[in-house]
Design a protein around this motif. Structure first.
Motif, PDB file in Angstrom:
ATOM      1  N   PHE A  61      31.613  21.752  32.609  1.00 44.27           N
ATOM      2  CA  PHE A  61      31.768  23.083  32.028  1.00 44.27           C
ATOM      3  C   PHE A  61      33.229  23.478  31.814  1.00 44.27           C
ATOM      4  N   PHE A  76      23.205  30.031  28.168  1.00 43.25           N
ATOM      5  CA  PHE A  76      24.062  30.382  29.304  1.00 43.25           C
ATOM      6  C   PHE A  76      23.456  31.456  30.197  1.00 43.25           C
ATOM      7  N   SER A 124      22.862  30.180  33.911  1.00 47.66           N
ATOM      8  CA  SER A 124      23.490  30.915  35.012  1.00 47.66           C
ATOM      9  C   SER A 124      22.439  31.402  36.011  1.00 47.66           C
ATOM     10  N   SER A 142      30.099  28.930  34.273  1.00 52.62           N
ATOM     11  CA  SER A 142      29.052  29.383  33.354  1.00 52.62           C
ATOM     12  C   SER A 142      29.214  30.875  33.038  1.00 52.62           C
ATOM     13  N   LEU A 161      29.769  32.990  29.508  1.00 52.22           N
ATOM     14  CA  LEU A 161      28.984  34.187  29.167  1.00 52.22           C
ATOM     15  C   LEU A 161      29.912  35.359  28.854  1.00 52.22           C
TER      16      LEU A 161
END
Lengths: 86, 86
Positions: free
Chosen positions: B21, B42, B46, B75, B79
């Motif tokens: 990531f 996402f 998450s 993550s 977002l």
């Protein structure tokens, strides 16, 4: 009602982190645009998931095997889209 | 030379699927463009990683806890970028 145990929680977590890739696959196949998707991310991620799959086979864990087969397939779809629609 | 055991393989797999990531986070922060990144992916991912974290705490597994703390942070960065640079 299913009793909440660590195993049930693990299945829920594994389900979410696996199906998460479905909207990303649909998104890139619909738009045919992958500019903002990181090639490095999906190369590293696919490699990691492939190792998780080997791990699952090694310890004979079907949940690990199945979730990683599905995740690898979805991740490779994104990589393929990234290669095709650079 | 480290002997290859399922545990070593698991750590390698976990390392790859976590650091994967990093290039995605760098990518979206450098370009400030997140059009091709799926919000659904996402959000689901998450949520799943947050459940993995609870699972790790529940079964008292530090490797599960740490890898998921790092993955959740990365993550959530994606977002946040998705929300900021729609």
């Amino acid at each position: 009602m299913v009793e909440m145990t660590p195993q049930v929680l693990g299945y829920m977590a594994g389900f979410l982190t696996t199906v998460a890739f479905v909207p990303q696959v649909l998104h890139v196949f619909r738009t045919r645009s992958t500019k903002d998707v990181s090639l490095g991310m999906f190369l590293l991620f696919s490699s990691g998931v492939a190792l998780w799959l080997v791990y699952g086979v090694w310890i004979s864990s079907w949940p690990v095997i199945w979730t990683n087969v599905v995740t690898l397939a979805l991740s490779l779809c994104v990589l393929w889209a990234k290669w095709k629609w650079r």
